[in-house]
Design a protein around this motif. Structure first.
Motif, PDB file in Angstrom:
ATOM      1  N   ALA A 136      -0.304 -14.161   2.834  1.00 44.08           N
ATOM      2  CA  ALA A 136      -1.210 -14.322   3.978  1.00 44.08           C
ATOM      3  C   ALA A 136      -1.720 -12.968   4.460  1.00 44.08           C
ATOM      4  O   ALA A 136      -2.895 -12.830   4.814  1.00 44.08           O
ATOM      5  CB  ALA A 136      -0.489 -15.060   5.112  1.00 44.08           C
ATOM      6  N   CYS A 137      -0.856 -11.960   4.476  1.00 47.30           N
ATOM      7  CA  CYS A 137      -1.296 -10.615   4.855  1.00 47.30           C
ATOM      8  C   CYS A 137      -2.327 -10.086   3.865  1.00 47.30           C
ATOM      9  O   CYS A 137      -3.352  -9.517   4.264  1.00 47.30           O
ATOM     10  CB  CYS A 137      -0.099  -9.669   4.919  1.00 47.30           C
ATOM     11  SG  CYS A 137       1.011  -9.930   6.316  1.00 47.30           S
ATOM     12  N   ALA A 138      -2.042 -10.264   2.586  1.00 46.54           N
ATOM     13  CA  ALA A 138      -2.940  -9.740   1.554  1.00 46.54           C
ATOM     14  C   ALA A 138      -4.306 -10.398   1.605  1.00 46.54           C
ATOM     15  O   ALA A 138      -5.336  -9.739   1.448  1.00 46.54           O
ATOM     16  CB  ALA A 138      -2.306  -9.940   0.173  1.00 46.54           C
ATOM     17  N   GLU A 139      -4.342 -11.711   1.856  1.00 48.17           N
ATOM     18  CA  GLU A 139      -5.613 -12.431   1.854  1.00 48.17           C
ATOM     19  C   GLU A 139      -6.459 -12.115   3.073  1.00 48.17           C
ATOM     20  O   GLU A 139      -7.646 -12.438   3.112  1.00 48.17           O
ATOM     21  CB  GLU A 139      -5.340 -13.939   1.777  1.00 48.17           C
ATOM     22  CG  GLU A 139      -4.818 -14.371   0.410  1.00 48.17           C
ATOM     23  CD  GLU A 139      -4.444 -15.831   0.365  1.00 48.17           C
ATOM     24  OE1 GLU A 139      -4.209 -16.415   1.441  1.00 48.17           O
ATOM     25  OE2 GLU A 139      -4.363 -16.392  -0.751  1.00 48.17           O
ATOM     26  N   SER A 140      -5.865 -11.495   4.096  1.00 46.87           N
ATOM     27  CA  SER A 140      -6.632 -11.166   5.305  1.00 46.87           C
ATOM     28  C   SER A 140      -7.295  -9.796   5.236  1.00 46.87           C
ATOM     29  O   SER A 140      -8.025  -9.419   6.149  1.00 46.87           O
ATOM     30  CB  SER A 140      -5.706 -11.213   6.530  1.00 46.87           C
ATOM     31  OG  SER A 140      -4.753 -10.156   6.497  1.00 46.87           O
ATOM     32  N   VAL A 141      -7.058  -9.046   4.154  1.00 43.63           N
ATOM     33  CA  VAL A 141      -7.578  -7.679   4.061  1.00 43.63           C
ATOM     34  C   VAL A 141      -9.058  -7.714   3.687  1.00 43.63           C
ATOM     35  O   VAL A 141      -9.424  -8.293   2.657  1.00 43.63           O
ATOM     36  CB  VAL A 141      -6.800  -6.866   3.005  1.00 43.63           C
ATOM     37  CG1 VAL A 141      -7.355  -5.455   2.899  1.00 43.63           C
ATOM     38  CG2 VAL A 141      -5.329  -6.825   3.375  1.00 43.63           C
ATOM     39  N   PRO A 142      -9.932  -7.112   4.498  1.00 43.49           N
ATOM     40  CA  PRO A 142     -11.358  -7.064   4.141  1.00 43.49           C
ATOM     41  C   PRO A 142     -11.570  -6.233   2.873  1.00 43.49           C
ATOM     42  O   PRO A 142     -10.817  -5.296   2.596  1.00 43.49           O
ATOM     43  CB  PRO A 142     -12.006  -6.372   5.356  1.00 43.49           C
ATOM     44  CG  PRO A 142     -11.007  -6.503   6.465  1.00 43.49           C
ATOM     45  CD  PRO A 142      -9.668  -6.493   5.800  1.00 43.49           C
ATOM     46  N   ILE A 143     -12.608  -6.588   2.127  1.00 41.07           N
ATOM     47  CA  ILE A 143     -12.924  -5.859   0.893  1.00 41.07           C
ATOM     48  C   ILE A 143     -13.264  -4.407   1.229  1.00 41.07           C
ATOM     49  O   ILE A 143     -14.009  -4.124   2.164  1.00 41.07           O
ATOM     50  CB  ILE A 143     -14.109  -6.532   0.166  1.00 41.07           C
ATOM     51  CG1 ILE A 143     -13.708  -7.940  -0.278  1.00 41.07           C
ATOM     52  CG2 ILE A 143     -14.553  -5.703  -1.037  1.00 41.07           C
ATOM     53  CD1 ILE A 143     -14.837  -8.725  -0.888  1.00 41.07           C
ATOM     54  N   GLY A 144     -12.695  -3.474   0.455  1.00 39.32           N
ATOM     55  CA  GLY A 144     -13.035  -2.075   0.610  1.00 39.32           C
ATOM     56  C   GLY A 144     -12.252  -1.336   1.669  1.00 39.32           C
ATOM     57  O   GLY A 144     -12.556  -0.170   1.961  1.00 39.32           O
ATOM     58  N   SER A 145     -11.243  -1.954   2.264  1.00 43.14           N
ATOM     59  CA  SER A 145     -10.468  -1.275   3.297  1.00 43.14           C
ATOM     60  C   SER A 145      -8.987  -1.516   3.068  1.00 43.14           C
ATOM     61  O   SER A 145      -8.588  -2.448   2.374  1.00 43.14           O
ATOM     62  CB  SER A 145     -10.875  -1.767   4.692  1.00 43.14           C
ATOM     63  OG  SER A 145     -10.538  -3.133   4.852  1.00 43.14           O
ATOM     64  N   GLN A 146      -8.172  -0.665   3.676  1.00 35.05           N
ATOM     65  CA  GLN A 146      -6.719  -0.782   3.568  1.00 35.05           C
ATOM     66  C   GLN A 146      -6.169  -1.173   4.928  1.00 35.05           C
ATOM     67  O   GLN A 146      -6.627  -0.693   5.963  1.00 35.05           O
ATOM     68  CB  GLN A 146      -6.123   0.553   3.119  1.00 35.05           C
ATOM     69  CG  GLN A 146      -4.609   0.520   2.907  1.00 35.05           C
ATOM     70  CD  GLN A 146      -4.051   1.881   2.535  1.00 35.05           C
ATOM     71  OE1 GLN A 146      -3.756   2.687   3.403  1.00 35.05           O
ATOM     72  NE2 GLN A 146      -3.940   2.142   1.239  1.00 35.05           N
ATOM     73  N   GLU A 147      -5.188  -2.075   4.938  1.00 36.39           N
ATOM     74  CA  GLU A 147      -4.598  -2.522   6.196  1.00 36.39           C
ATOM     75  C   GLU A 147      -3.085  -2.446   6.116  1.00 36.39           C
ATOM     76  O   GLU A 147      -2.492  -2.556   5.046  1.00 36.39           O
ATOM     77  CB  GLU A 147      -5.023  -3.954   6.536  1.00 36.39           C
ATOM     78  CG  GLU A 147      -6.424  -4.061   7.089  1.00 36.39           C
ATOM     79  CD  GLU A 147      -6.698  -5.410   7.743  1.00 36.39           C
ATOM     80  OE1 GLU A 147      -5.803  -6.278   7.702  1.00 36.39           O
ATOM     81  OE2 GLU A 147      -7.799  -5.589   8.276  1.00 36.39           O
ATOM     82  N   SER A 148      -2.461  -2.272   7.284  1.00 37.17           N
ATOM     83  CA  SER A 148      -1.013  -2.200   7.385  1.00 37.17           C
ATOM     84  C   SER A 148      -0.524  -3.269   8.354  1.00 37.17           C
ATOM     85  O   SER A 148      -1.133  -3.498   9.405  1.00 37.17           O
ATOM     86  CB  SER A 148      -0.587  -0.816   7.868  1.00 37.17           C
ATOM     87  OG  SER A 148       0.817  -0.741   8.027  1.00 37.17           O
ATOM     88  N   HIS A 149       0.551  -3.948   7.981  1.00 38.09           N
ATOM     89  CA  HIS A 149       1.142  -4.995   8.825  1.00 38.09           C
ATOM     90  C   HIS A 149       2.646  -4.776   8.921  1.00 38.09           C
ATOM     91  O   HIS A 149       3.275  -4.324   7.968  1.00 38.09           O
ATOM     92  CB  HIS A 149       0.897  -6.393   8.237  1.00 38.09           C
ATOM     93  CG  HIS A 149      -0.529  -6.769   8.115  1.00 38.09           C
ATOM     94  ND1 HIS A 149      -1.224  -7.406   9.110  1.00 38.09           N
ATOM     95  CD2 HIS A 149      -1.413  -6.596   7.092  1.00 38.09           C
ATOM     96  CE1 HIS A 149      -2.469  -7.623   8.717  1.00 38.09           C
ATOM     97  NE2 HIS A 149      -2.610  -7.144   7.497  1.00 38.09           N
ATOM     98  N   GLU A 150       3.202  -5.103  10.085  1.00 36.07           N
ATOM     99  CA  GLU A 150       4.649  -5.173  10.221  1.00 36.07           C
ATOM    100  C   GLU A 150       5.066  -6.629  10.079  1.00 36.07           C
ATOM    101  O   GLU A 150       4.417  -7.526  10.603  1.00 36.07           O
ATOM    102  CB  GLU A 150       5.101  -4.627  11.568  1.00 36.07           C
ATOM    103  CG  GLU A 150       4.943  -3.122  11.696  1.00 36.07           C
ATOM    104  CD  GLU A 150       5.500  -2.612  13.015  1.00 36.07           C
ATOM    105  OE1 GLU A 150       5.912  -3.463  13.837  1.00 36.07           O
ATOM    106  OE2 GLU A 150       5.511  -1.398  13.218  1.00 36.07           O
ATOM    107  N   LEU A 151       6.170  -6.853   9.369  1.00 36.65           N
ATOM    108  CA  LEU A 151       6.605  -8.216   9.100  1.00 36.65           C
ATOM    109  C   LEU A 151       8.118  -8.303   9.201  1.00 36.65           C
ATOM    110  O   LEU A 151       8.843  -7.486   8.624  1.00 36.65           O
ATOM    111  CB  LEU A 151       6.156  -8.644   7.693  1.00 36.65           C
ATOM    112  CG  LEU A 151       6.588 -10.039   7.217  1.00 36.65           C
ATOM    113  CD1 LEU A 151       5.919 -11.111   8.059  1.00 36.65           C
ATOM    114  CD2 LEU A 151       6.261 -10.226   5.744  1.00 36.65           C
ATOM    115  N   ALA A 152       8.609  -9.291   9.963  1.00 31.56           N
ATOM    116  CA  ALA A 152      10.042  -9.562  10.038  1.00 31.56           C
ATOM    117  C   ALA A 152      10.393 -10.558   8.942  1.00 31.56           C
ATOM    118  O   ALA A 152       9.897 -11.679   8.937  1.00 31.56           O
ATOM    119  CB  ALA A 152      10.416 -10.112  11.408  1.00 31.56           C
ATOM    120  N   LEU A 153      11.240 -10.158   8.004  1.00 27.19           N
ATOM    121  CA  LEU A 153      11.606 -11.013   6.889  1.00 27.19           C
ATOM    122  C   LEU A 153      12.628 -12.063   7.317  1.00 27.19           C
ATOM    123  O   LEU A 153      13.226 -11.977   8.389  1.00 27.19           O
ATOM    124  CB  LEU A 153      12.185 -10.176   5.747  1.00 27.19           C
ATOM    125  CG  LEU A 153      11.280  -9.091   5.162  1.00 27.19           C
ATOM    126  CD1 LEU A 153      12.006  -8.358   4.053  1.00 27.19           C
ATOM    127  CD2 LEU A 153       9.974  -9.676   4.665  1.00 27.19           C
TER     128      LEU A 153
END
Length: 535
Positions: free
Chosen positions: A240-257
């Protein structure tokens, strides 16, 4: 009726039939109904069709003149092609409406040898009286799923059917041979994009022990460190995090496993391929839940969130035990004068905190009274409201008096939290851990729009818990309304969807008025509604 099936055919496949009949009933399929075959517009030839056609033609030539038909469906149950069979068999198939383009999913026509293997991901023999729809009981069919040998994605199902009474004992052997040939052709024809994904993955795993995942169309690659770190619910959250990334940009998310560890996901799109590389690093601090309530509030506090987003839970968590609650929805039953008296009594003097719910429903007179009482009270007060322009207009005086404001983010904007929340709710509802969502089910849940937020998620999980009390929860166990998970759209499409929905809601459901408010024609609005799948 399902018990009759088990008594007639007492072999190892019969529990599959029983489960499929139960799903068919839950989907509202009527056994005496005609197949609801609506032709769907067919797209250009798929990789599956290109790989399967030579195999189907070759075997059809070997079966020419027999009462055997070869049928191919894609991964959503759409009939792609039919080959072989004598003329009488072709006429019998045509009389049922089985032509390329129709949908053969189990949720539409009940138990069958093409739709049911799509649900279970296993091969299945369906004898004549095991078909759920009566009209199909003149045939015995065998279906075998086709998986891409590189991505392991379910590409479709190969079916072999014959009229009742024909010898079907060799169907499974023939189907396995054909599927093996089709899968070999799929491997040879694997697109270059997947090679780019493989190259990006290999370039990223140079450091030993690095947790890296590459997610592409039908392809997931993970290092051993990532596999050890992630549970099934975590895989769906990472996707879900990966699919939310806009094309051409890098994003960072914090996630509790699921394990309680907190990680940081750095998601980078891969050039020249429809995929994202996710670098996972472990953080030193464990995050405790998603609630904002750990922050010390300044009073009065306004909590803003959509319906079902957890406004009430957040408000009462912040207010603490013993809080007094007033709800603006009670104005309709009690009347404005009675509710005003209750407000004055609740905010008078010293005492526990007070929660005032749904201030968006207050009239201008009650809004002015609430503002006056907020100026005078010594109590800690928490107010809740839906978002919207009313907070800047009719109810603007109340937010202006609040010293703190918290916005609850809609669930659709934090899709990576859905898998963990769903499993947590399932444990709460079922009271045990004998059931769990499979990774594919988690992926589908994370891709839903969740217009009803947490409340809608809870309802869906409650339905699932009532159906399945043990074992893995597969996509077929989800309500029919929540099985058609699609990858989330781009942020622009999501924003457009929300604008259109807000305009329709403001117009009371009148789409002509909504079109005028948006400055577009009615036909344009209807086209966008269809394209964005707005209900």
């Amino acid at each position: 009726m399902s018990m009759t099936v088990l008594q007639v055919h007492g072999d190892t496949t019969r529990p599959d039939i029983e489960s499929s009949w139960a799903r068919s009933r839950l989907n509202g399929v009527r056994r005496d109904a005609l197949p609801p075959f609506d032709l769907v517009t067919r797209t250009s030839e798929s990789n599956l069709a290109r790989a399967a056609n030579p195999v189907l033609r070759r075997v059809a030539g070997e079966l020419e003149g027999t009462q055997v038909a070869l049928v191919l469906t894609d991964h959503v149950g759409q009939l792609v092609d039919i080959h072989g069979a004598a003329r009488s068999m072709r006429h019998a198939i045509g009389d049922l409406g089985l032509v390329p383009g129709v949908q053969l999913g189990e949720d539409r026509i009940g138990t069958n040898a093409l739709g049911t293997p799509l649900e279970t991901r296993r091969s299945l023999l369906v004898r004549a009286d095991e078909h759920y729809l009566t009209v199909f009981r003149g045939f015995t069919c065998y279906g075998h799923p086709i998986f891409h040998p590189v991505t392991r994605r379910l590409e479709g199902v190969l079916g072999i059917g014959s009229k009742t009474g024909a010898d079907y004992r060799l169907s499974s052997l023939l189907a396995r041979r054909m599927v093996r040939d089709i899968e070999e052709r799929l491997q040879r024809d694997s697109p270059r994009a997947q090679s780019r994904l493989m190259s990006a993955f290999q370039a990223a795993v140079g450091r030993r022990g690095r947790a890296v995942v590459v997610i592409g169309e039908g392809l997931v690659l993970a290092t051993p460190a990532a596999v050890d770190l992630l549970e099934p619910a975590d895989h769906a959250a990472v996707r879900a995090c990966a699919e939310s990334v806009p094309i051409g940009s890098q994003e960072s998310h914090e996630l509790a496993l699921t394990s309680g560890r907190e990680v940081r996901l750095v998601c980078t799109p891969i050039d020249g391929a429809d995929g994202v590389l996710v670098d996972i690093t472990q953080e030193s601090v464990v995050r405790r839940g998603n609630s904002l309530s750990a922050q010390a509030p300044r009073w009065p506090l306004l909590i803003v969130g959509e319906a079902g987003s957890g406004r009430t839970t957040e408000a009462h968590t912040v207010a603490g035990p013993g809080a007094t609650t007033l709800d603006a929805t009670d104005v309709v039953l009690a009347g404005e004068s009675v509710w005003a008296a209750q407000l004055g009594e609740a905010l008078w003097g010293n005492g526990p905190a007070v929660v005032v719910e749904n201030i968006q429903l207050l009239s201008p007179q009650l809004t002015a009274l609430l503002a006056q009482r907020l100026r005078e009270t010594t109590r800690n007060v928490v107010l809740t409201s839906t978002p919207g322009e009313h907070l800047d207009e009719i109810h603007a005086v109340v937010p202006a008096l609040c010293n703190d404001r918290r916005e609850l983010i809609p669930l659709r904007r934090r899709r990576h939290e859905v898998p963990g929340l769903a499993q947590q709710i399932l444990t709460d509802v079922a009271g045990h851990t004998r059931t769990r969502f499979t990774a594919e089910t988690m992926r589908i849940l994370a891709s839903q729009p969740w217009r009803g937020n947490l409340a809608e998620l809870r309802r869906v999980v409650e339905v699932v818990a009532a159906v399945r009390s043990a074992g893995d929860i597969i996509p077929a166990d989800l309500p029919a309304s929540h099985r058609g998970g699609q990858p989330p759209g781009s942020p622009i499409r999501e924003a457009e969807r929300e604008v259109i929905m807000a305009a329709i809601e403001a117009a009371g459901g009148n789409k002509l008025q909504a079109a005028r408010a948006l400055g577009v024609s009615r036909s344009t609005l209807y086209n966008r509604i269809r394209a964005l799948r707005i209900g």
